[in-house]
Design a protein around this motif. Sequence first.
Motif, PDB file in Angstrom:
ATOM      1  N   ALA A  35      -1.442  20.251  -0.393  1.00  0.00           N
ATOM      2  CA  ALA A  35      -1.939  19.756  -1.687  1.00  0.00           C
ATOM      3  C   ALA A  35      -0.915  19.989  -2.791  1.00  0.00           C
ATOM      4  N   ARG A  36      -0.257  21.150  -2.782  1.00  0.00           N
ATOM      5  CA  ARG A  36       0.768  21.411  -3.804  1.00  0.00           C
ATOM      6  C   ARG A  36       1.941  20.463  -3.658  1.00  0.00           C
ATOM      7  N   ARG A  37       2.286  20.115  -2.434  1.00  0.00           N
ATOM      8  CA  ARG A  37       3.442  19.245  -2.222  1.00  0.00           C
ATOM      9  C   ARG A  37       3.144  17.783  -2.528  1.00  0.00           C
ATOM     10  N   GLN A  38       1.915  17.360  -2.297  1.00  0.00           N
ATOM     11  CA  GLN A  38       1.603  15.936  -2.398  1.00  0.00           C
ATOM     12  C   GLN A  38       0.746  15.597  -3.611  1.00  0.00           C
ATOM     13  N   TRP A  39       0.543  16.527  -4.534  1.00  0.00           N
ATOM     14  CA  TRP A  39      -0.358  16.238  -5.655  1.00  0.00           C
ATOM     15  C   TRP A  39       0.196  15.144  -6.553  1.00  0.00           C
ATOM     16  N   ILE A  40       1.512  15.045  -6.632  1.00  0.00           N
ATOM     17  CA  ILE A  40       2.084  13.982  -7.480  1.00  0.00           C
ATOM     18  C   ILE A  40       1.751  12.611  -6.889  1.00  0.00           C
ATOM     19  N   VAL A  41       1.853  12.483  -5.564  1.00  0.00           N
ATOM     20  CA  VAL A  41       1.511  11.201  -4.923  1.00  0.00           C
ATOM     21  C   VAL A  41       0.046  10.863  -5.164  1.00  0.00           C
ATOM     22  N   VAL A  42      -0.823  11.870  -4.997  1.00  0.00           N
ATOM     23  CA  VAL A  42      -2.251  11.637  -5.226  1.00  0.00           C
ATOM     24  C   VAL A  42      -2.514  11.275  -6.682  1.00  0.00           C
ATOM     25  N   ALA A  43      -1.847  11.992  -7.606  1.00  0.00           N
ATOM     26  CA  ALA A  43      -2.044  11.696  -9.031  1.00  0.00           C
ATOM     27  C   ALA A  43      -1.586  10.289  -9.376  1.00  0.00           C
ATOM     28  N   ILE A  44      -0.454   9.864  -8.804  1.00  0.00           N
ATOM     29  CA  ILE A  44       0.033   8.495  -9.080  1.00  0.00           C
ATOM     30  C   ILE A  44      -0.954   7.459  -8.551  1.00  0.00           C
ATOM     31  N   CYS A  45      -1.463   7.687  -7.354  1.00  0.00           N
ATOM     32  CA  CYS A  45      -2.435   6.741  -6.789  1.00  0.00           C
ATOM     33  C   CYS A  45      -3.714   6.700  -7.628  1.00  0.00           C
ATOM     34  N   ILE A  46      -4.165   7.879  -8.091  1.00  0.00           N
ATOM     35  CA  ILE A  46      -5.366   7.895  -8.929  1.00  0.00           C
ATOM     36  C   ILE A  46      -5.109   7.160 -10.238  1.00  0.00           C
ATOM     37  N   ALA A  47      -3.923   7.388 -10.841  1.00  0.00           N
ATOM     38  CA  ALA A  47      -3.603   6.707 -12.106  1.00  0.00           C
ATOM     39  C   ALA A  47      -3.554   5.196 -11.909  1.00  0.00           C
ATOM     40  N   CYS A  48      -2.929   4.758 -10.823  1.00  0.00           N
ATOM     41  CA  CYS A  48      -2.883   3.306 -10.555  1.00  0.00           C
ATOM     42  C   CYS A  48      -4.288   2.753 -10.326  1.00  0.00           C
ATOM     43  N   ALA A  49      -5.107   3.504  -9.586  1.00  0.00           N
ATOM     44  CA  ALA A  49      -6.470   3.044  -9.339  1.00  0.00           C
ATOM     45  C   ALA A  49      -7.271   2.983 -10.633  1.00  0.00           C
ATOM     46  N   VAL A  50      -7.087   3.963 -11.509  1.00  0.00           N
ATOM     47  CA  VAL A  50      -7.794   3.943 -12.794  1.00  0.00           C
ATOM     48  C   VAL A  50      -7.361   2.749 -13.626  1.00  0.00           C
ATOM     49  N   ALA A  71     -15.516   5.205  -9.077  1.00  0.00           N
ATOM     50  CA  ALA A  71     -15.281   4.678  -7.734  1.00  0.00           C
ATOM     51  C   ALA A  71     -13.795   4.415  -7.503  1.00  0.00           C
ATOM     52  N   PHE A  72     -13.127   3.833  -8.516  1.00  0.00           N
ATOM     53  CA  PHE A  72     -11.694   3.590  -8.369  1.00  0.00           C
ATOM     54  C   PHE A  72     -10.927   4.899  -8.267  1.00  0.00           C
ATOM     55  N   CYS A  73     -11.390   5.920  -9.012  1.00  0.00           N
ATOM     56  CA  CYS A  73     -10.744   7.233  -8.898  1.00  0.00           C
ATOM     57  C   CYS A  73     -10.881   7.778  -7.482  1.00  0.00           C
ATOM     58  N   VAL A  74     -12.089   7.643  -6.933  1.00  0.00           N
ATOM     59  CA  VAL A  74     -12.303   8.124  -5.568  1.00  0.00           C
ATOM     60  C   VAL A  74     -11.446   7.349  -4.581  1.00  0.00           C
ATOM     61  N   VAL A  75     -11.395   6.019  -4.765  1.00  0.00           N
ATOM     62  CA  VAL A  75     -10.565   5.207  -3.871  1.00  0.00           C
ATOM     63  C   VAL A  75      -9.099   5.591  -4.016  1.00  0.00           C
ATOM     64  N   GLY A  76      -8.650   5.748  -5.288  1.00  0.00           N
ATOM     65  CA  GLY A  76      -7.265   6.155  -5.503  1.00  0.00           C
ATOM     66  C   GLY A  76      -6.963   7.503  -4.890  1.00  0.00           C
ATOM     67  N   ALA A  77      -7.915   8.431  -5.053  1.00  0.00           N
ATOM     68  CA  ALA A  77      -7.719   9.753  -4.447  1.00  0.00           C
ATOM     69  C   ALA A  77      -7.671   9.649  -2.926  1.00  0.00           C
ATOM     70  N   GLY A  78      -8.539   8.790  -2.369  1.00  0.00           N
ATOM     71  CA  GLY A  78      -8.510   8.616  -0.919  1.00  0.00           C
ATOM     72  C   GLY A  78      -7.201   8.014  -0.436  1.00  0.00           C
ATOM     73  N   ILE A  79      -6.725   6.985  -1.164  1.00  0.00           N
ATOM     74  CA  ILE A  79      -5.447   6.376  -0.779  1.00  0.00           C
ATOM     75  C   ILE A  79      -4.311   7.380  -0.930  1.00  0.00           C
ATOM     76  N   GLY A  80      -4.322   8.108  -2.071  1.00  0.00           N
ATOM     77  CA  GLY A  80      -3.280   9.109  -2.281  1.00  0.00           C
ATOM     78  C   GLY A  80      -3.315  10.193  -1.227  1.00  0.00           C
ATOM     79  N   THR A  81      -4.529  10.624  -0.871  1.00  0.00           N
ATOM     80  CA  THR A  81      -4.644  11.638   0.170  1.00  0.00           C
ATOM     81  C   THR A  81      -4.140  11.104   1.506  1.00  0.00           C
ATOM     82  N   GLY A  82      -4.458   9.837   1.783  1.00  0.00           N
ATOM     83  CA  GLY A  82      -3.959   9.252   3.026  1.00  0.00           C
ATOM     84  C   GLY A  82      -2.444   9.160   3.047  1.00  0.00           C
ATOM     85  N   ILE A  83      -1.868   8.723   1.923  1.00  0.00           N
ATOM     86  CA  ILE A  83      -0.404   8.642   1.866  1.00  0.00           C
ATOM     87  C   ILE A  83       0.212  10.028   1.978  1.00  0.00           C
TER      88      ILE A  83
END
Length: 762
Positions: free
Chosen positions: A35-50, A459-471
């Motif tokens: 989570a510490r290593r990939q939080w930027i990827v997750v944050a970017i995906c959440i921002a794009c989803a938002v 919902a978009f935040c959750v989807v973005g978080a899911g995509i970011g978590t997957g990436i």
Amino acid sequence: MQLHNRQISENISHENVDDSGRVDVIQIDALLGAARRQWIVVAICIACAVLVGVAVATTSVPLYTATSKVLMDRNTNQVVQQLSAIGSVLDDESSVLSQVELLQSETIGLAVVDKLNLSNDAQFMADQSSLLGSVVGFVRSVVNVSQWFSTQEESSAAIEAKRRSALWRVLKNVRVTRVGRTYVLEINYTSPSPELAARIANGIASEYLVDKLNSKFDATRRASVWLQDRIDELRQKAMETDLAVQKFRSANGLVTAGNALVSDQQLSELNSALIVAQSDSAKAAAKLDGIQKVISAGQSDAIVTDALDSSIVNEMRKKYLAASKLESEISTRLGAQHIQAIRLRKEMEEYRRLMFEELGRIAESYKSDLAIAKARETSLQDSVAQATGVSAVANETQVQLRELEREAETYKNLYQTFLQRYQEAVQQQSFPVTDARIISNASPPSSPSHPRKMLLLAAFCVVGAGIGTGIGAFREFRDRFFRTGEQVRDILGLEFLGIAPLMNDGLRMSDNAAESNPRSIRKATEVTNYVIDHPLSAFAETLRSAKIAADLGISEKECKVIGVVSTLPGEGKSTVSINFAELLASQGSRVILIDADLRNPGATRAIGRHAQEGLLETLLDGKSPKDCFLYNARTGMAFLPAVVKHRVPHSSELLSSVAMRKLLSTLSASADYIIIDLPPLGPVVDARAMASRIDGFVYVAEWGKTARRVVRQTLDTEPMIRQKCLGVVLNKVDQEKMNLYRSYGSTEYYYSRYSEYYQEKT
């Protein structure tokens, strides 16, 4: 043990074995580190989803949902059931769900379309998207113009197409649900217009009630017509079967008295009389048998019922008993031979003879009674046999009669039942009662139901978080490089010597630091002299760890020949070789550094750029190595460069030659350590060819760049190098990123505390 550690690392990398041997299924530290290593990827995906969610929320057309409610009225249903069992709705789960499907059926939808004239309603037929709605409106206007010149058949087809299109829109936007476990059905219709949504929701509810009435009327009407035909047929059948029963009775003489045939009654009476006669015969036979046994036995004391009733027998018995008593008294007093005793015994014999004669006469009367009873029994048996034959014939005939009676009774019952149903169906046609009613009419909603902006953004935040978590998970899964010392120990089964961090000024421990420009030359000089300039740094401590490993692992030799290798080019082995040699020399040891990488002499480029002669001249031309040495003024380290003036295709033969063996033997006499910068193991075989000449190897792997698999495979194919390997140095370590890979209790976890003993700058 090394193989076991490697298997744990590769096969159960998501498990953590603690000190007690217990395996934890979830490695919390690894998850937190990921989570510490990939939080930027997750944050970017959440921002794009938002951002996408905001765009969708702001551009979507607001939709309004109107609601009406229909109750499946059980009380009304009971009234209808009392009138008729046709067309009623059962109150079970399946029936309620069937009503839900009916409300969403094409029948109700077309009825609403026709009632509200939705196919010609421009507002209803317009699309929700303004741009697309304009295009559709333009196409529809063109179609309408073309219809001016079309035939009547084409116009009818177009009208039907519009009805079907309007029906599709109605069914797409309607939703019917059951309210909890009640009998209330909720009709929701969604439209861009609140007034239109309310009209259509109410229209669906109204048409549903009308459809219920129409369906019940049609059902009862069809039932009435069908019942009328069946009633006429059943009436005729009932008359025909009843007449057939009467004719059959007359033809076969089946006369009845009450509910049974006369022959059956006669047979029953004869059977009763026969049973009585058989009982009398048995009783007479028993009496005769009993008295005959008494007579044959000669027992005067035997009791016979009819003998007791005889006055003669009773009189003789009394006299017999009196004489017997007197004879007993005389015999006792005067003796058995007294004349009176003898006379009394003769009287007793006479009395006894008379009693048995009377019993014989009684026995003769029993014989007469038995003969009469037998004769009566025989007569009754003949009569029963005759009556049984008559009854059997009558019963066989009566089987057919009963079948005819059952058929007649069946038609009679069916006729009465259908006649009753027909009367009920006729009554129900004029009884307009339905088993449902509207309990809540839809009104135009004041606020839109879609889109729900906050819910949409969530919902978009959750989807973005899911995509970011997957990436992020994919990136973690694809991370196949060395990150920590534990990975070195677990995967390679070798000792981890330490790290060589990135320099603070951006320099990297690489083989190609020196270039032609002065600034690159200055940087290369700083890198090659790093352990001299920073003796208290983490890099210097790593090289000291390598020295201790060499001293302990090669303790039996005076001069230790240590080769520095890597798997791939550019991992920094030359820089490590130079700094390792300078560290040993700075501690007072006699050190010789040899650049044996004849294909790509990185050490020579770094600290021997102006050399004219070196290893090749020593091996090929026989020059003295001392004439080719370059000396470090600060540490006294001797360096034998590799001056490559042309390509050397047989470099592996040179390194494994006798001349190379003699060179190492000669240099060993005047040195404590010989550090050899060997070519990488992956592209060339030079290091393998020279492995027998080396006492120990220091393996250099680039942090975050060199794949673990290629290093493991390389060492698996080089068993001699693995056996002599002193340990592994992770080079070019980004300390800030390395903190993200630390786990509790590991060396990296305590690195911040170790750094109190390190001083990168002097």
